[in-house]
Enzyme design. Structure first.
Site, PDB file in Angstrom:
ATOM      1  N   HIS A  69       4.452   3.768   1.236  1.00  0.00           N
ATOM      2  CA  HIS A  69       3.033   4.147   1.230  1.00  0.00           C
ATOM      3  C   HIS A  69       2.351   3.819   2.559  1.00  0.00           C
ATOM      4  CE1 HIS A  69       2.883   4.889  -3.180  1.00  0.00           C
ATOM      5  NE2 HIS A  69       3.812   3.954  -3.221  1.00  0.00           N
ATOM      6  N   ASN A 142       0.140   6.095  -9.197  1.00  0.00           N
ATOM      7  CA  ASN A 142       0.644   7.269  -8.483  1.00  0.00           C
ATOM      8  C   ASN A 142       0.043   8.547  -9.066  1.00  0.00           C
ATOM      9  OD1 ASN A 142       2.331   5.917  -6.684  1.00  0.00           O
ATOM     10  ND2 ASN A 142       4.148   6.107  -7.971  1.00  0.00           N
ATOM     11  N   HIS A 333      -2.617  -5.036  -5.419  1.00  0.00           N
ATOM     12  CA  HIS A 333      -1.624  -5.819  -6.160  1.00  0.00           C
ATOM     13  C   HIS A 333      -1.846  -5.614  -7.661  1.00  0.00           C
ATOM     14  CE1 HIS A 333       0.859  -8.893  -7.644  1.00  0.00           C
ATOM     15  NE2 HIS A 333       0.078  -9.937  -7.486  1.00  0.00           N
TER      16      HIS A 333
END
Ligand code: HDE
Length: 665
Positions: A69, A142, A333
């Site tokens: 990413h 995603n 995170h």
């Protein structure tokens, strides 16, 4: 109104307007063009501290890019809740409808490095940081609802396989190479996700129009401690669109910033990208009700079976001030969580809970990355963690431990009943083992379900996707093994791909015998509102200014993006300020095309624009004159989606359909 996070960021904004240049020590600088030298033509002197400071800082301007990413684009926004969800959770941003929660979103590609093109075939990362009053919650998802692997221990292998190959560092920004497809064939758990990636979902038209998924099963926990399983969805308000593969490949060369530019410009213009937050909620009692394991991240919960409840809306309304400070330094995170939400035992999620902090420590240079402005919580932060690289805080006082008497036991813990986070008390009774659950071992049923859910043209595109990627592999063994896998999902897919790439169709048909589908998976179910679409207005020859004005006005009134494209744009520039030449743009950069012309044969450039838009199934409008002067046999004006009209309004009337797939060869 300025939200809490904006107020917080305000403190760190540096504005140089009208300011004197200084060194980093605050010393005013008198010379910034010439280093200190021994004489006009002499050597540079080490004594020149300003030169050394400037150069040293420059030498360290880069930080390691993300391992995956790396290429991403970020923006600020806000989340608003439609209804109080306290039946399911006590997270305040999901229960208090009066709150507007600030968010920061970063959308990324996975494979390519930071400088790779936007429009590659890839999964898109969709990471959202909610700055809630109870702390930061990151939804790190995603644009595809499933993942290639089931256990985090396989992530380094997957990424080593998909990244450019180590011996020659190729290819950049793509998965069309041997190691990725070797991984696919040897690790059948990746089958379902590969179907999505090879379909239109892998080549989004822009990033305003993608879905987002939390992928894993999470938990919502209410005040009484009752839990529900939940899957998170982002449903794009602007609809969902994809490119065609040929178009995507050209865009990669013509405009490597295509997606980020669209997002940036949409926000700058006030045409704000927005998504609705959707939840699929499942009572704990229903955990074993399905023919798949709800902890398996390679599975969806079909929306026909567990409908998505739309609970709020996120709007991106502000571009970043500085890409490095914000988009590059933002640290997501999945373990950044708030009370009222919790994890499940999905083994992929469990591994991610370790990886993200770990990676930030090397990427952002130490354990204090939470103090970087973009990462800072708007809820106050107090604990006994101290020191470390890049410590920005000055902790006052004598104690840095718990429990203590010297400082009244502060900072103190907070019971769950008063808002402290407490882990959900799931009962576990098990052996310590290294073994995949049997319930995770059906790799093909949902791959088939996905294919069954596609419209015929979407299935064709998926065949093309596989054929391109496998066709690019060099080793016949890899191609054959991959087709053998496809044969376990769908015979037609295997046959067509095998034929396209020149390998054997496996003798035995092993496909999944099921016609189960989900009505929510085709792109065709999404509305595509017209605002934000783009139209190329080709001006070939002399066209009077009144006509041009009419088109500009119609496009602007309907919030279309538009550009005039012509050989000699001078007079158009003078009147409209926005213009391109046939050399500066390409038809793939637009959603639709209008051709205006004078009474002479159309130029080959104008015809090229029409041919490309035609072949990519986009709507075209020609004026009567343009039609009369068209010589190309590649534009069939009798086909659907090709309109002849002299009315400027035709660009609105006729462009409501975004692609005419019937035209596809
Ligand atoms: Fe990530 N992932 N990931 N990932 N991921 C990273 O964290 C990792 C996975 C996702 O815009 C890294 O800060 C492991 C699934 C996004 O900054 C790293 C596993 C999903 C982003 C990492 C996964 C994601 C990352 C690299 C297997 C969708 C970009 C740099 C267990 C649900 C966030 C970084 C941004 C980034 C690890 C699998 C999404 C290395 C170990 C599944 C959107 O920590």
């Amino acid at each position: 109104m300025v939200n809490k996070k904006e107020q917080d960021l305000e403190k760190d904004i540096v504005n140089n307007d009208g300011k004197a240049m200084t060194t980093n020590q605050g010393l005013k600088v008198s010379e910034d063009e010439n280093s200190l030298r021994a004489g006009e033509r002499g050597p540079t002197l080490l004594e020149d501290f300003h030169f050394r400071e400037k150069m040293t800082h420059f030498d360290h301007e880069r930080i390691p890019e993300r391992i995956v990413h790396a290429r991403g684009f970020g923006a600020h926004g806000e989340f608003e809740l439609y209804e109080d969800l306290s039946e399911y959770t006590y997270a305040d941003f999901l229960t208090d409808t009066s709150k507007k929660t600030p968010v920061f979103v970063r959308i990324s590609t996975v494979q390519g490095s930071k400088g790779s093109p936007d429009a590659v075939r890839d999964v898109r990362g969709f990471a959202t940081k909610f700055y809630t009053d109870q702390g930061v919650f990151d939804l790190v998802g995603n644009n595809i609802p499933v993942f290639f692997i089931q256990d985090a221990i396989k992530f380094p292998d997957l990424i080593h396989a998909v990244k450019p190959e180590p011996h020659n560092e190729m290819p950049q920004g793509g998965s069309a190479h041997d190691t990725f497809w070797d991984f696919f064939a040897q690790n059948p758990e990746s089958t379902h996700t590969a179907m999505w990636a090879m379909s239109d979902r892998g080549i989004p038209k822009n990033i305003r129009q993608i879905e987002g998924f939390g992928v894993h099963t999470f938990r919502l926990v209410n005040k009484e401690g009752k839990a529900h399983f939940v899957k998170f969805h982002w449903k794009p308000v602007h609809g969902l669109e994809s490119m065609v593969w040929d178009e995507a490949q050209i865009v990669c060369g013509k405009d490597i910033d295509f997606h980020r530019k669209d997002l940036y410009e949409s926000i700058a213009k006030g045409d704000y990208p927005a998504w609705e937050l959707g939840l699929q909620i499942l009572p704990e009692e229903d955990e074993f009700k399905f023919d798949f394991d709800i902890l398996d991240p390679t599975k969806i919960w079909p929306e026909d079976e567990v409908p998505v409840k739309k609970v709020g809306k996120m709007t991106l309304n502000r571009n970043v001030d500085n890409v490095f400070a914000e988009t590059e330094q933002v640290a997501f995170h999945p373990g950044h969580i708030v009370p009222g939400l919790d994890f499940t035992n999905d083994p992929l999620l469990q591994g991610r809970l370790f990886s993200y902090t770990d990676t930030q420590i090397s990427r952002l240079g130490g354990p204090n990355f939470h103090q970087i402005p973009i990462n800072r919580s708007v809820a106050p932060v107090h604990n006994n963690q101290r020191d470390g690289m890049h410590q920005m805080n000055v902790h006052r006082g004598q104690t840095a431990y718990h429990k203590n008497a010297i400082n009244n036991n502060d900072p103190h813990t907070t019971p769950q009943s008063e808002g402290g986070f407490a882990h959900y008390q799931e009962k576990i009774d098990a052996h310590k083992i290294q073994k995949r659950s049997e319930s995770f071992k059906d790799y093909y049923s949902q791959a088939k379900l996905y294919l069954n859910s596609l419209k015929p043209h979407e299935f064709d595109h998926t065949v093309d996707g596989f054929s391109f990627e496998l066709g690019k592999c060099e080793k016949v063994e890899v191609k054959q093994n991959a087709v053998n896998q496809l044969n376990k999902v769908d015979r037609k897919l295997a046959e067509r791909v095998a034929e396209n790439i020149g390998v054997e169709v496996p003798e035995v048909n092993e496909e999944v015998r099921s016609d189960k589908s989900d009505s929510q998976l085709t792109l065709e179910k999404f509305e595509r509102p017209l605002p934000g679409h783009s139209v190329a207005i080709v001006v070939d020859g002399e066209v009077d200014e009144e006509t041009l004005k009419a088109y500009a006005k119609t496009a602007a009134n309907n919030k279309l993006n538009y550009a005039f494209i012509s050989h000699k744009p001078k007079h158009i520039t003078e009147s409209f300020g926005i213009t391109e030449t046939f050399d500066t743009v390409h038809p793939v950069l637009f959603d639709s095309l209008v051709t205006l012309s004078d009474d002479t044969p159309l130029s080959k450039e104008a015809e090229f624009f029409m041919e490309q838009s035609f072949v990519h199934c986009k709507p075209l409008v020609l004026t009567e004159t343009a039609k009369a002067n068209l010589n190309s046999d590649k534009v069939d004006v009798t086909q659907p989606g090709v309109f002849v009209s002299n009315e400027a309004n035709a660009i609105v009337e006729q462009f409501k359909e975004v692609r005419y797939w019937d035209r596809e060869v």
